[in-house]
Design a protein around this motif. Sequence first.
Motif, PDB file in Angstrom:
ATOM      1  N   TYR A 358       0.870  -1.187   0.000  1.00  0.00           N
ATOM      2  CA  TYR A 358       0.000   0.000   0.000  1.00  0.00           C
ATOM      3  C   TYR A 358       0.906   1.237   0.000  1.00  0.00           C
ATOM      4  O   TYR A 358       1.229   1.768  -1.058  1.00  0.00           O
ATOM      5  N   TYR A 359       1.401   1.700   1.153  1.00  0.00           N
ATOM      6  CA  TYR A 359       2.382   2.781   1.193  1.00  0.00           C
ATOM      7  C   TYR A 359       3.418   2.433   2.241  1.00  0.00           C
ATOM      8  O   TYR A 359       3.175   1.638   3.155  1.00  0.00           O
ATOM      9  N   SER A 360       4.599   3.023   2.098  1.00  0.00           N
ATOM     10  CA  SER A 360       5.665   2.746   3.061  1.00  0.00           C
ATOM     11  C   SER A 360       5.268   3.248   4.445  1.00  0.00           C
ATOM     12  O   SER A 360       4.721   4.358   4.574  1.00  0.00           O
ATOM     13  N   PRO A 361       5.539   2.467   5.507  1.00  0.00           N
ATOM     14  CA  PRO A 361       5.163   2.888   6.864  1.00  0.00           C
ATOM     15  C   PRO A 361       5.744   4.236   7.278  1.00  0.00           C
ATOM     16  O   PRO A 361       5.174   4.917   8.139  1.00  0.00           O
ATOM     17  N   SER A 362       6.846   4.650   6.669  1.00  0.00           N
ATOM     18  CA  SER A 362       7.470   5.917   7.047  1.00  0.00           C
ATOM     19  C   SER A 362       6.547   7.108   6.833  1.00  0.00           C
ATOM     20  O   SER A 362       6.726   8.158   7.458  1.00  0.00           O
ATOM     21  N   TYR A 363       5.566   6.993   5.941  1.00  0.00           N
ATOM     22  CA  TYR A 363       4.643   8.113   5.738  1.00  0.00           C
ATOM     23  C   TYR A 363       3.851   8.408   7.001  1.00  0.00           C
ATOM     24  O   TYR A 363       3.444   9.543   7.253  1.00  0.00           O
TER      25      TYR A 363
END
Length: 462
Positions: A358-363
Amino acid sequence: MTNRKALSVVTGLALLVQAAFPATYYVRKDGNNANAGTSDTAGGAWLTIQFAANTAVAGDTVIVRSGFYNEAVSTKANGTESGGVTNWIRFTGGGVASLNNFTAEHQWNAIEFFTFTNTAAVVYSAVAFFTNNVRLATNYIADVPYNAVRMVDDSGSVPPVAAWPTNVWILGNTATNVDTVSQAFRLILNDSLIEGNRIDGVNCDAIDLWGSRNRVLLNVVTNIEQDVIGDENHNDFIQTWNAGAGYHSTNNLIGGNLVINCYAQICNLEDGNSTNEFGNWTFTSNVFVNVLLNGNPGIINNKWINNTFWHAPYSAGSYTPIIFFDQTGFHSRGGVITNNIFANCGYSNGADGLKIGYYSPSYKTNSGANYNMVSGLAIHNYPSVSGFSEVNGVSGGDPLFVDIENGNAALQAGSPALGTGLGGVNIGAWQGAGSGGGGGGSPSINGRIQSGFNINQSRGRR
């Protein structure tokens, strides 16, 4: 003795008559440049488009009849704009009028309804421009080994940054089977509109974009194929990078596009460590379906709002739609990810097991990610995804798209994405209020895109 005062008056009157009564000229394969050019007959029309371009002035229209014209044409005069009234110089293909290349070198010129196909001529682009206030619309570009549309002069050079064009309209064109190591559309411009184009079956990037406050809206990109020319290792739906001194790409709006069935990355945005010159793009109401490779938004302060990702991406080692970067050349900090659907993104095989993206956790820790819906693979009935957690997110469930495999991401009644986004709106790409029986409660796609999420857009005149 010549009465110079009278001659001056007569000349002035002639110019006024010419301005007051724009001319329509015709070009035909059976014409002759010795003709007057003002009637659509063999005895009245001109033979070459360039002869017409040499003659036309503000307000004039040139209609080119069917046939192949072995020409690389350049405009020769400016149209005019004053007080909200535009006197275009229009070049219009009537029937199937095809030629090698057309370059807009002057302002308020329109190039419309031409065909550019399978030409052996040495040109930099089928349709080129390098000035402000140009309209390139409804042209068909096929089977060419170079750019379909490009900002370039006739020597192949790019103007200095201070002279990058503004108010360019690239509308409703089709580019297919563009086989080049570069891009279908190579665009260097500001405050311009790229809308309603179709890029289909190309072996290159769809769009490479530099400049500021541009709008890339409601385009269809499909069947991007694997690049087999040169040393390119992938193609992209949209790309930018630091290509030289002064290059920049900021405050661009990418909205309402359908990207489907593509051997490509969702995006590849690189700042080349010039972080202040690249960033603040907004992606909204885009639909990505069956796009093989991940999204690399390596520029600051991107906003991803109300997009739909389905089976995009899905390749081994490349299954995250929106990656976070903080490394040389790529910096993703400050991004916002809200109201998006990530469903069926990833893959499963014996060697790697189950991989869902989905999206990188860093976001979540470096910027903001919330109100998104994340579901697993369709073959597993869209389960919840291990590791996904948002305060207001939706974890798992069938989004109940109307026909996502054919690009229709509208939601049916009963979808868990209905009304669960930020502010009570729908999650995912908005394709019109009430569409598919479940779109109520969201503004129309055009209304949402035009709001630009507070980006100050200069629309200009068409």
